[in-house]
Design a protein around this motif. Sequence first.
Motif, short mmCIF file in Angstrom:
data_model
loop_
_atom_site.label_atom_id
_atom_site.label_comp_id
_atom_site.label_asym_id
_atom_site.label_seq_id
_atom_site.Cartn_x
_atom_site.Cartn_y
_atom_site.Cartn_z
N ALA A 5 0.84 -1.80 0.22
CA ALA A 5 -0.40 0.31 0.03
C ALA A 5 1.21 1.59 0.13
CB ALA A 5 -1.01 -0.17 1.35
N ASN A 6 0.38 1.84 -0.86
CA ASN A 6 1.16 3.40 -0.80
C ASN A 6 -0.12 4.33 -0.31
OD1 ASN A 6 1.71 6.11 -3.07
ND2 ASN A 6 3.23 5.52 -1.22
N TYR A 7 0.39 5.09 0.47
CA TYR A 7 -0.63 7.05 1.05
C TYR A 7 -0.64 7.95 0.61
CZ TYR A 7 -1.96 3.69 4.75
OH TYR A 7 -2.69 2.62 5.49
N GLY A 8 -1.14 8.53 -0.33
CA GLY A 8 -1.09 9.76 -1.06
C GLY A 8 -1.50 10.53 0.40
N LEU A 9 -1.84 11.84 -0.72
CA LEU A 9 -2.22 13.49 0.45
C LEU A 9 -2.80 13.11 0.99
CD1 LEU A 9 -1.78 16.79 0.21
CD2 LEU A 9 -4.03 16.23 -1.67
N GLY A 10 -2.21 13.53 2.68
CA GLY A 10 -3.24 13.42 3.71
C GLY A 10 -3.30 12.09 3.93
N GLY A 11 -3.12 10.59 3.61
CA GLY A 11 -3.58 9.49 3.61
C GLY A 11 -3.36 8.44 4.66
#
Length: 553
Positions: free
Chosen positions: A432-438
Amino acid sequence: MKFKTVAGGGKTIFLPFSSGQLSRQRLFSTFLFVFIVIVNCFSAVKCNKYENEFYSSVAGLERLLKTEQILMTDLKDYVATTTQQLALLEKEILKIEIEHELAAADTENYLTNPVNAYKLINRLFNGWDKYEEQIADAFTYIQQLHQRRNTLDFPSDDDFEESALALVRLQKTYNLEVSQLASGVLNGVKYGSDMSWSDCLMLGEQLIRLRAYNQTRPWMQESIKRLNFDSFNGNKISLEFMEILAENLLKTGDVNSALKVVQIILNEDPLRKGNVAKMFENTETLPEMGNIETEYHATQEFKTYEKVCREEIQQSPAEKRNLRCRYHTGNCAFCKLAPIKVEELHLDPLVMVFHDMISDEKIEKIKELAIPNMKRSTVRAESDASSRKRNYRISKNAWLPYNNHPYMEQMLRDLHDVTSLDMTYSEELQVANYGLGGHYEPHFDFFTDNIPEDQGNRISTSIFYLSDVEQGGATAFPFLKIAVKPAKGNVLFWYNLHRSSDGDFRTKHAGCPVLKGSKWIGNVWTHERRQEMIRPCGLVRDHESSLQYATVK
């Protein structure tokens, strides 16, 4: 100073021309009109076909950055060509103006000169076709932009809205001041450039559309504050845009600030008195609260989670007293030569960090395999076993079979060596990869219903941290008062179940919003089957210790 108005898409753009620039006025008007057409074309093609949800992962945002790089190169090439053409056209305009000045002095004498007559006919017969061809390059550029729309990645309406909500989420979770956030300062560290007054205004407008009224006011206040510090120049700032700011300030109930903006508008253009009068007559004040938050966000449990993310709540010295860091040799021969570093974070339930479990080389290979298969992360529906997108989980992930690469098979062997658990019934690796404010709001990893009969429930969770995160992004356990910061190469491990196979409600955990950085993780969920002799049940059911946390709100 004079202003020329050019209509485009229902809007009026103010163009400044001094007396010395009149020879260029028509050309600039033409090219500005072309620019307006470009903007309107882009606005009209806000396609819903772009459903990549780029905001949900940094990997997606990187694709948008590449899009902008290509568009910037196109625009630079167009500007360079246009600049040369403008210089040539200006020379032609000067020649024609000289001819018209001569003709104005004595029209009959000028036109009876056969040379002058020929030159006039020649200009109109051949010259203007040449000028049209040069200006037609602008429309070729528009066509190129349309082609780019079909081949490059562009954000959708959802991306635009969710990026605004992400800023609000970060602001709220980490108690960030709007003035600091707008200045690019995150927890005292300056990153990048400031937001302009118009950036703050646009964000405030978005939040109004999203009915986040209680979050709108500070952004409107920041907009007027930054406008006061900017040197206002009517040549560069659209007065209509300032009217929007004044109207929104009125909506938030800030009449004094609205009057300040109105004064600037009227100083530049007194004819706008009618617009201002209608604004004050028709604008209604927004409600105090909107519906951006759910009931859960107002609970004590959620507030505790946010405090753990901010590290305002931590374990006491007494709770840490029996915890230790140690070397683990296990039952494998290699572990005796290179023991694994274990850091205990909690004993009941057992939560540990295994240090330096995966190398940079393996991490990069796993990310390389995952990126082409990344999709928006989903959560299991309460009513059935289906998976659905939810705003309380913002990230992208990919599921990878372990036999895809020896590195992933090695991850399972390493987990077996350090935990002794049988890894046969582990779910595929979820990268998993968390983005903007993820983020991922508090949840359990074990199933409360629809438990797979052939494998049993998820006995354990192992999170491989595949990147460092500069700020935020911790794995938080609100009930245990633990916030584990991602550290590249480490593995966070805990048991989801009591020995009785009941879910341990104390293991409720969350992924705190990523404030700065890109958070990559690899999740391994291991099931109960074949663990009977490895982690046997006790003689007495041991689930009561966590029951009080089952319905905490």
